[in-house]
Design a protein around this motif. Structure first.
Motif, PDB file in Angstrom:
ATOM      1  N   UNK A  58      13.465  -1.081  -7.622  1.00 37.04           N
ATOM      2  CA  UNK A  58      12.920   0.282  -7.688  1.00 37.04           C
ATOM      3  C   UNK A  58      12.584   0.733  -6.263  1.00 37.04           C
ATOM      4  N   UNK A  59      13.622   1.150  -5.535  1.00 32.95           N
ATOM      5  CA  UNK A  59      13.453   1.482  -4.122  1.00 32.95           C
ATOM      6  C   UNK A  59      12.550   2.693  -3.920  1.00 32.95           C
ATOM      7  N   UNK A  60      12.720   3.718  -4.731  1.00 33.38           N
ATOM      8  CA  UNK A  60      11.894   4.925  -4.613  1.00 33.38           C
ATOM      9  C   UNK A  60      10.450   4.605  -4.966  1.00 33.38           C
ATOM     10  N   UNK A  61      10.260   3.894  -6.057  1.00 35.46           N
ATOM     11  CA  UNK A  61       8.917   3.515  -6.484  1.00 35.46           C
ATOM     12  C   UNK A  61       8.201   2.679  -5.436  1.00 35.46           C
ATOM     13  N   UNK A  62       8.942   1.750  -4.810  1.00 36.47           N
ATOM     14  CA  UNK A  62       8.337   0.913  -3.769  1.00 36.47           C
ATOM     15  C   UNK A  62       7.968   1.747  -2.546  1.00 36.47           C
ATOM     16  N   UNK A  63       8.821   2.686  -2.167  1.00 38.74           N
ATOM     17  CA  UNK A  63       8.528   3.529  -1.001  1.00 38.74           C
ATOM     18  C   UNK A  63       7.281   4.368  -1.259  1.00 38.74           C
ATOM     19  N   UNK A  64       7.168   4.915  -2.467  1.00 43.13           N
ATOM     20  CA  UNK A  64       5.991   5.714  -2.811  1.00 43.13           C
ATOM     21  C   UNK A  64       4.736   4.844  -2.844  1.00 43.13           C
ATOM     22  N   UNK A  65       4.847   3.677  -3.447  1.00 40.04           N
ATOM     23  CA  UNK A  65       3.706   2.774  -3.533  1.00 40.04           C
ATOM     24  C   UNK A  65       3.253   2.352  -2.138  1.00 40.04           C
ATOM     25  N   UNK A  66       4.218   1.998  -1.283  1.00 38.51           N
ATOM     26  CA  UNK A  66       3.893   1.566   0.083  1.00 38.51           C
ATOM     27  C   UNK A  66       3.228   2.690   0.872  1.00 38.51           C
ATOM     28  N   UNK A  67       3.723   3.921   0.710  1.00 39.88           N
ATOM     29  CA  UNK A  67       3.135   5.065   1.411  1.00 39.88           C
ATOM     30  C   UNK A  67       1.699   5.276   0.956  1.00 39.88           C
ATOM     31  N   UNK A  68       1.459   5.176  -0.348  1.00 40.90           N
ATOM     32  CA  UNK A  68       0.103   5.341  -0.888  1.00 40.90           C
ATOM     33  C   UNK A  68      -0.801   4.201  -0.409  1.00 40.90           C
ATOM     34  N   UNK A  69      -0.280   2.965  -0.475  1.00 46.73           N
ATOM     35  CA  UNK A  69      -1.073   1.811  -0.072  1.00 46.73           C
ATOM     36  C   UNK A  69      -1.443   1.873   1.417  1.00 46.73           C
ATOM     37  N   UNK A  70      -0.612   2.506   2.223  1.00 45.89           N
ATOM     38  CA  UNK A  70      -0.896   2.655   3.650  1.00 45.89           C
ATOM     39  C   UNK A  70      -2.123   3.532   3.891  1.00 45.89           C
ATOM     40  N   UNK A  71      -2.525   4.282   2.887  1.00 44.88           N
ATOM     41  CA  UNK A  71      -3.709   5.150   2.998  1.00 44.88           C
ATOM     42  C   UNK A  71      -4.971   4.487   2.456  1.00 44.88           C
ATOM     43  N   UNK A  72      -4.900   3.204   2.192  1.00 38.01           N
ATOM     44  CA  UNK A  72      -6.022   2.463   1.617  1.00 38.01           C
ATOM     45  C   UNK A  72      -7.314   2.731   2.387  1.00 38.01           C
ATOM     46  N   UNK A  73      -8.347   3.023   1.645  1.00 42.99           N
ATOM     47  CA  UNK A  73      -9.696   3.269   2.158  1.00 42.99           C
ATOM     48  C   UNK A  73      -9.852   4.567   2.950  1.00 42.99           C
ATOM     49  N   UNK A  74      -8.832   5.431   2.949  1.00 44.14           N
ATOM     50  CA  UNK A  74      -8.980   6.770   3.537  1.00 44.14           C
ATOM     51  C   UNK A  74      -9.812   7.588   2.544  1.00 44.14           C
ATOM     52  N   UNK A  75     -10.789   8.313   3.031  1.00 43.59           N
ATOM     53  CA  UNK A  75     -11.656   9.085   2.137  1.00 43.59           C
ATOM     54  C   UNK A  75     -10.889  10.233   1.487  1.00 43.59           C
ATOM     55  N   UNK A  76     -11.431  10.712   0.387  1.00 41.54           N
ATOM     56  CA  UNK A  76     -10.837  11.845  -0.322  1.00 41.54           C
ATOM     57  C   UNK A  76     -10.697  13.040   0.621  1.00 41.54           C
ATOM     58  N   UNK A  77     -11.739  13.322   1.388  1.00 36.84           N
ATOM     59  CA  UNK A  77     -11.744  14.472   2.292  1.00 36.84           C
ATOM     60  C   UNK A  77     -10.694  14.323   3.388  1.00 36.84           C
ATOM     61  N   UNK A  78     -10.571  13.119   3.951  1.00 36.97           N
ATOM     62  CA  UNK A  78      -9.573  12.894   4.999  1.00 36.97           C
ATOM     63  C   UNK A  78      -8.151  12.992   4.442  1.00 36.97           C
TER      64      UNK A  78
END
Length: 101
Positions: A53-73
């Protein structure tokens, strides 16, 4: 930045025509996805998709790269990414619409 401006940015991105003058890059699309998910849900809460699932992995990785970023940021980064896309496309009307929110 106001929540209204974030909501307006989300609406603009969702309504961009597929063949319109504003064409976000694949990288920008992943940023929109990741910032939206981080702003609305928070940190990744699902397992990473499977190997094929190449698309799913790219989306997941992009989201995971934002780990602990606040809602406002995350909201701020989403709006900034849209502003950059609209500026690059020269779409002053949508920029004005976004900044009016």
């Amino acid at each position: 930045m106001s929540n209204a401006k974030f909501e307006k940015a989300v609406k603009i991105v969702q309504e961009l025509p597929k063949d319109g003058p504003v064409q976000p890059t694949q990288e920008d699309k992943l940023k929109f996805y990741a910032y939206y998910k981080q702003a609305t849900i928070g940190n990744v809460n699902t397992p990473r998709p499977g190997m094929l699932d190449f698309v799913g992995k790219a989306k997941w990785d992009a989201w995971d790269a934002q780990k602990d970023v606040s809602k406002e940021d995350a909201q701020k980064k989403y709006v900034e990414t849209l502003e950059a896309s609209l500026t690059a496309a020269g779409d002053q009307a949508l920029l004005n619409e976004l900044n009016a929110a």
